[in-house]
Design a protein around this motif. Structure first.
Motif, PDB file in Angstrom:
ATOM      1  N   CYS A 143       9.139  -3.249   0.829  1.00  0.00           N
ATOM      2  CA  CYS A 143       9.364  -1.881   0.343  1.00  0.00           C
ATOM      3  C   CYS A 143      10.570  -1.218   0.994  1.00  0.00           C
ATOM      4  O   CYS A 143      10.970  -0.127   0.587  1.00  0.00           O
ATOM      5  CB  CYS A 143       8.108  -1.024   0.521  1.00  0.00           C
ATOM      6  N   GLN A 180       0.841  -1.196   0.000  1.00  0.00           N
ATOM      7  CA  GLN A 180       0.000   0.000   0.000  1.00  0.00           C
ATOM      8  C   GLN A 180       0.875   1.245   0.000  1.00  0.00           C
ATOM      9  O   GLN A 180       1.074   1.867  -1.029  1.00  0.00           O
ATOM     10  CB  GLN A 180      -0.955  -0.004   1.199  1.00  0.00           C
ATOM     11  N   CYS A 181       1.438   1.585   1.171  1.00  0.00           N
ATOM     12  CA  CYS A 181       2.121   2.888   1.302  1.00  0.00           C
ATOM     13  C   CYS A 181       3.443   2.960   0.537  1.00  0.00           C
ATOM     14  O   CYS A 181       3.857   4.033   0.134  1.00  0.00           O
ATOM     15  CB  CYS A 181       2.360   3.200   2.777  1.00  0.00           C
ATOM     16  N   GLN A 182       4.143   1.852   0.398  1.00  0.00           N
ATOM     17  CA  GLN A 182       5.489   1.787  -0.198  1.00  0.00           C
ATOM     18  C   GLN A 182       6.482   2.657   0.544  1.00  0.00           C
ATOM     19  O   GLN A 182       7.490   3.092  -0.007  1.00  0.00           O
ATOM     20  CB  GLN A 182       5.462   2.171  -1.687  1.00  0.00           C
ATOM     21  N   GLY A 208       7.155   1.949   4.205  1.00  0.00           N
ATOM     22  CA  GLY A 208       7.522   1.346   5.481  1.00  0.00           C
ATOM     23  C   GLY A 208       6.564   1.615   6.630  1.00  0.00           C
ATOM     24  O   GLY A 208       6.908   1.354   7.783  1.00  0.00           O
ATOM     25  N   GLU A 209       5.382   2.078   6.344  1.00  0.00           N
ATOM     26  CA  GLU A 209       4.480   2.467   7.435  1.00  0.00           C
ATOM     27  C   GLU A 209       3.272   1.541   7.617  1.00  0.00           C
ATOM     28  O   GLU A 209       2.761   1.432   8.719  1.00  0.00           O
ATOM     29  CB  GLU A 209       4.001   3.903   7.220  1.00  0.00           C
ATOM     30  N   CYS A 210       2.802   0.895   6.566  1.00  0.00           N
ATOM     31  CA  CYS A 210       1.541   0.142   6.700  1.00  0.00           C
ATOM     32  C   CYS A 210       1.746  -1.330   7.054  1.00  0.00           C
ATOM     33  O   CYS A 210       0.859  -1.954   7.617  1.00  0.00           O
ATOM     34  CB  CYS A 210       0.719   0.253   5.420  1.00  0.00           C
ATOM     35  N   GLY A 211       2.876  -1.896   6.708  1.00  0.00           N
ATOM     36  CA  GLY A 211       3.151  -3.297   7.013  1.00  0.00           C
ATOM     37  C   GLY A 211       2.529  -4.288   6.043  1.00  0.00           C
ATOM     38  O   GLY A 211       2.657  -5.492   6.229  1.00  0.00           O
ATOM     39  N   CYS A 217       3.374  -5.135   3.122  1.00  0.00           N
ATOM     40  CA  CYS A 217       4.335  -5.848   2.267  1.00  0.00           C
ATOM     41  C   CYS A 217       5.223  -6.793   3.074  1.00  0.00           C
ATOM     42  O   CYS A 217       6.331  -7.103   2.649  1.00  0.00           O
ATOM     43  CB  CYS A 217       5.184  -4.849   1.493  1.00  0.00           C
TER      44      CYS A 217
END
Ligand code: FES
Length: 121
Positions: A101, A40-42, A44-47, A49
């Motif tokens: 990411c 999603q965010c690419q 490092g914030e949403c987790g 990936c």
């Protein structure tokens, strides 16, 4: 040059691609080869990936640098304990779980496992 093997339910079978350590992320490598790791965010914030990385070469894995964002996101998701973080920072032992990411491709052979479900290894 490295062999990066992707394994996940969105693939009919494991896919191995050749990669170079060119300061690009594992997520960008996956996208280039149309391997559907969730993201999603690419940043490092949403987790979403989240991946599991296994080092396949005979040599000791190279030391890695975890960004503060990756440390926080992995910790919040229960994928980076203090002991594992200490092993990474003190003894250069890379953690098993990473964010695609944030993972910079290195010159070493790895197996990358993902579930196809965002944030689930
Ligand atoms: Fe959000 Fe990687 S895409 S942490």
């Amino acid at each position: 040059m490295a062999n990066v093997t992707f394994s996940g339910p969105t693939l009919p079978k494991n896919v191995t691609v050749y990669a170079v350590a060119d300061n690009k992320t594992l997520l960008s490598l996956a996208k280039k080869h149309e391997i559907a790791i969730p993201f999603q965010c690419q940043d490092g914030e949403c987790g979403s990936c989240l991946i599991k990385v296994t080092y396949l070469g005979a040599n000791k894995p190279k030391a890695i640098h975890l960004t503060d964002k990756e440390k926080l996101t992995l910790s919040v998701n229960g994928k980076l304990s203090k002991a594992v973080l200490e092993q990474a920072e003190v003894n250069d032992v890379p953690p098993t779980y990473r964010l695609a990411c944030q993972y910079l491709v290195q010159d070493e052979d790895i197996l990358v496992e993902f579930t196809g479900e965002p944030g689930v290894e």
